[in-house]
Enzyme design. Structure first.
Site, mmCIF file in Angstrom:
data_model
loop_
_atom_site.group_PDB
_atom_site.id
_atom_site.type_symbol
_atom_site.label_atom_id
_atom_site.label_comp_id
_atom_site.label_asym_id
_atom_site.label_seq_id
_atom_site.Cartn_x
_atom_site.Cartn_y
_atom_site.Cartn_z
ATOM 1 N N SER A 172 68.795 26.637 -73.607
ATOM 2 C CA SER A 172 68.799 26.386 -72.158
ATOM 3 C C SER A 172 68.389 27.665 -71.429
ATOM 4 O O SER A 172 69.066 28.697 -71.510
ATOM 5 C CB SER A 172 70.196 25.968 -71.712
ATOM 6 O OG SER A 172 70.312 26.204 -70.327
ATOM 7 N N HIS A 221 64.989 23.798 -72.777
ATOM 8 C CA HIS A 221 65.820 22.956 -71.917
ATOM 9 C C HIS A 221 65.883 23.589 -70.518
ATOM 10 O O HIS A 221 66.309 24.731 -70.351
ATOM 11 C CB HIS A 221 67.220 22.865 -72.541
ATOM 12 C CG HIS A 221 68.200 22.004 -71.814
ATOM 13 N ND1 HIS A 221 68.241 20.630 -71.956
ATOM 14 C CD2 HIS A 221 69.205 22.313 -70.945
ATOM 15 C CE1 HIS A 221 69.224 20.136 -71.211
ATOM 16 N NE2 HIS A 221 69.819 21.142 -70.586
ATOM 17 N N MET A 281 69.154 22.088 -60.895
ATOM 18 C CA MET A 281 70.350 21.792 -60.093
ATOM 19 C C MET A 281 70.015 21.898 -58.608
ATOM 20 O O MET A 281 69.267 22.797 -58.207
ATOM 21 C CB MET A 281 71.455 22.787 -60.422
ATOM 22 C CG MET A 281 71.800 22.837 -61.904
ATOM 23 S SD MET A 281 73.257 23.856 -62.191
ATOM 24 C CE MET A 281 73.249 23.935 -63.992
ATOM 25 N N HIS A 335 66.534 18.676 -67.499
ATOM 26 C CA HIS A 335 67.834 18.031 -67.299
ATOM 27 C C HIS A 335 68.102 18.053 -65.800
ATOM 28 O O HIS A 335 68.420 19.093 -65.234
ATOM 29 C CB HIS A 335 68.875 18.836 -68.109
ATOM 30 C CG HIS A 335 70.282 18.398 -67.904
ATOM 31 N ND1 HIS A 335 71.362 19.170 -68.282
ATOM 32 C CD2 HIS A 335 70.800 17.252 -67.367
ATOM 33 C CE1 HIS A 335 72.480 18.531 -67.973
ATOM 34 N NE2 HIS A 335 72.171 17.381 -67.424
ATOM 35 N N MET A 350 70.058 17.625 -62.766
ATOM 36 C CA MET A 350 71.400 17.490 -62.175
ATOM 37 C C MET A 350 71.205 17.470 -60.667
ATOM 38 O O MET A 350 71.575 18.402 -59.940
ATOM 39 C CB MET A 350 72.274 18.662 -62.634
ATOM 40 C CG MET A 350 72.670 18.550 -64.100
ATOM 41 S SD MET A 350 73.124 20.127 -64.830
ATOM 42 C CE MET A 350 71.503 20.725 -65.288
ATOM 43 N N MET A 371 77.145 15.249 -72.157
ATOM 44 C CA MET A 371 77.586 16.537 -71.606
ATOM 45 C C MET A 371 78.951 16.892 -72.183
ATOM 46 O O MET A 371 79.873 16.082 -72.149
ATOM 47 C CB MET A 371 77.688 16.474 -70.078
ATOM 48 C CG MET A 371 76.367 16.373 -69.358
ATOM 49 S SD MET A 371 75.208 17.698 -69.736
ATOM 50 C CE MET A 371 76.096 19.144 -69.152
ATOM 51 N N GLY A 380 76.876 22.374 -64.124
ATOM 52 C CA GLY A 380 76.820 23.291 -62.984
ATOM 53 C C GLY A 380 76.610 24.732 -63.416
ATOM 54 O O GLY A 380 75.922 25.488 -62.750
ATOM 55 N N PHE A 381 77.188 25.086 -64.562
ATOM 56 C CA PHE A 381 77.139 26.487 -64.982
ATOM 57 C C PHE A 381 77.061 26.590 -66.506
ATOM 58 O O PHE A 381 77.617 25.745 -67.208
ATOM 59 C CB PHE A 381 78.399 27.225 -64.498
ATOM 60 C CG PHE A 381 78.543 27.170 -63.002
ATOM 61 C CD1 PHE A 381 77.916 28.104 -62.191
ATOM 62 C CD2 PHE A 381 79.267 26.137 -62.403
ATOM 63 C CE1 PHE A 381 78.020 28.023 -60.813
ATOM 64 C CE2 PHE A 381 79.378 26.052 -61.018
ATOM 65 C CZ PHE A 381 78.754 26.997 -60.210
ATOM 66 N N GLY A 398 77.926 28.883 -69.991
ATOM 67 C CA GLY A 398 79.052 29.724 -70.414
ATOM 68 C C GLY A 398 80.422 29.090 -70.283
ATOM 69 O O GLY A 398 81.430 29.796 -70.313
ATOM 70 N N ASP A 438 75.193 19.005 -74.795
ATOM 71 C CA ASP A 438 74.899 20.121 -73.899
ATOM 72 C C ASP A 438 76.175 20.651 -73.268
ATOM 73 O O ASP A 438 76.876 19.921 -72.567
ATOM 74 C CB ASP A 438 73.926 19.603 -72.811
ATOM 75 C CG ASP A 438 73.484 20.675 -71.838
ATOM 76 O OD1 ASP A 438 73.739 21.865 -72.100
ATOM 77 O OD2 ASP A 438 72.858 20.308 -70.825
ATOM 78 N N GLY A 489 78.743 24.483 -73.842
ATOM 79 C CA GLY A 489 79.741 25.131 -74.694
ATOM 80 C C GLY A 489 79.447 25.056 -76.175
ATOM 81 O O GLY A 489 80.364 25.101 -77.002
HETATM 82 C C1 DX5 Z 1 75.313 22.991 -67.661
HETATM 83 C C2 DX5 Z 1 73.901 22.935 -68.214
HETATM 84 C C3 DX5 Z 1 73.811 23.428 -69.613
HETATM 85 C C4 DX5 Z 1 74.198 24.880 -69.763
HETATM 86 C C5 DX5 Z 1 74.407 25.225 -71.198
HETATM 87 O O1 DX5 Z 1 75.334 22.410 -66.416
HETATM 88 O O2 DX5 Z 1 73.410 21.608 -68.189
HETATM 89 O O3 DX5 Z 1 72.536 23.187 -70.147
HETATM 90 O O4 DX5 Z 1 73.251 25.741 -69.214
HETATM 91 O O5 DX5 Z 1 74.902 26.525 -71.299
HETATM 92 P P1 DX5 Z 1 76.011 26.906 -72.368
HETATM 93 O O6 DX5 Z 1 75.439 26.591 -73.712
HETATM 94 O O7 DX5 Z 1 76.215 28.394 -72.156
HETATM 95 O O8 DX5 Z 1 77.232 26.101 -72.067
HETATM 96 ZN ZN ZN Z 2 71.601 21.151 -69.393
#
Ligand code: DX5
Ligand code: ZN
Length: 232
Positions: free
Chosen positions: A22, A47, A51, A80, A82, A151, A156-157, A159, A189, A191
């Site tokens: 990503s 990826h 957002m 992706h 969002m 998911m 949203g973020f 990490g 997708d 963590g």
């Molecule tokens: C979250 C994203 C993910 C995210 C994955 O909203 O859709 O793609 O960036 O990042 P990690 O692998 O660090 O959770």
């Molecule tokens: Zn994603």
């Protein structure tokens, strides 16, 4: 325009683990270099987390950035979305050459919406499901979408911590696809690291998205070895 990819081909070549880093976790001041480095490390797909600050509480990047990236690479792209208007913007990303476009089921709620999305978007169509969203209509979803993106964090973020409750959804999708003999991308997708990657692959996922566990490491080639066993 990118040529359209073939799902069966991709699944066969990737030996059960398609790897898609990503870009959200990459160094945004060196995007082209980051993509080249990811490609050299073995990434199959990039990826792109789009957002809008509305569907999720964060804003990332949009068509102008994606256009520049696509001009610089031959890698397959997966967007992706969002965002609250995946049909309007999905069309734009498809025109730019994004190969796979995924919208959220919390936005496109029913079969009528899914059909509209599929007929208007000239790309491989995916559907993403947030952790709190129940997986109804698994048969219809698997039949209609070539990629099902489960998911494992609230979007949203990058990490964030993996939510293990979603494993049963992966199993449900994988079981149905197998029973119906339909080849599908079952993506996870959020963590994903060495440990959680094993859990989701055991549950039936064949497509791993990873942000921090790839781009926030010093050695990308080492990172992919831990995330997909075909690189080990
Ligand atoms: C979250 C994203 C993910 C995210 C994955 O909203 O859709 O793609 O960036 O990042 P990690 O692998 O660090 O959770
Ligand atoms: Zn994603």
């Amino acid at each position: 325009m990118h040529s359209k990819i073939d799902i069966s081909d991709l699944l066969a070549k990737s030996n059960g683990c398609i790897f898609a880093p990503s870009l959200l976790s990459a160094d945004f001041s060196h995007l082209a270099d980051e993509i080249t480095a990811a490609q050299n490390a073995g990434a199959d797909i990039i990826h792109l987390d789009i957002m809008d600050g509305n569907f999720v509480p964060n804003i990332t990047f949009g068509p102008p950035v994606v256009k520049s990236i696509i001009e610089k690479t031959s890698l397959t792209m997966d967007a992706h979305l969002m965002i609250v208007d995946p049909i309007k913007y999905g069309k734009i990303f498809a025109q730019l050459g994004v190969d796979i476009i995924t919208a959220h089921i919390e936005v496109l709620k029913n079969e009528v919406d899914w059909k509209k999305f599929k007929s208007e978007i000239d790309a491989i169509a995916g559907i993403a499901i947030n952790p709190p969203t129940k997986l109804h209509d698994v048969e219809k979803i698997v039949e209609m979408f070539e990629m099902i993106l489960i998911m494992s964090v609230n979007p949203g973020f990058s990490g964030q911590k993996f939510i293990p409750d979603v494993l049963h959804k992966i199993e449900k999708v994988a079981d149905y696809a197998e029973k119906a003999k339909i080849k599908r991308i079952i993506a996870v997708d959020g963590g994903i690291n060495r440990e959680t990657s094993k859990l989701v692959r055991n549950a039936g996922a064949n497509f791993i998205v990873a942000g921090n566990a790839f781009f926030k490491t010093d050695n990308y080639a080492e990172a992919v070895k831990g995330l997909c066993k075909r690189f080990a």
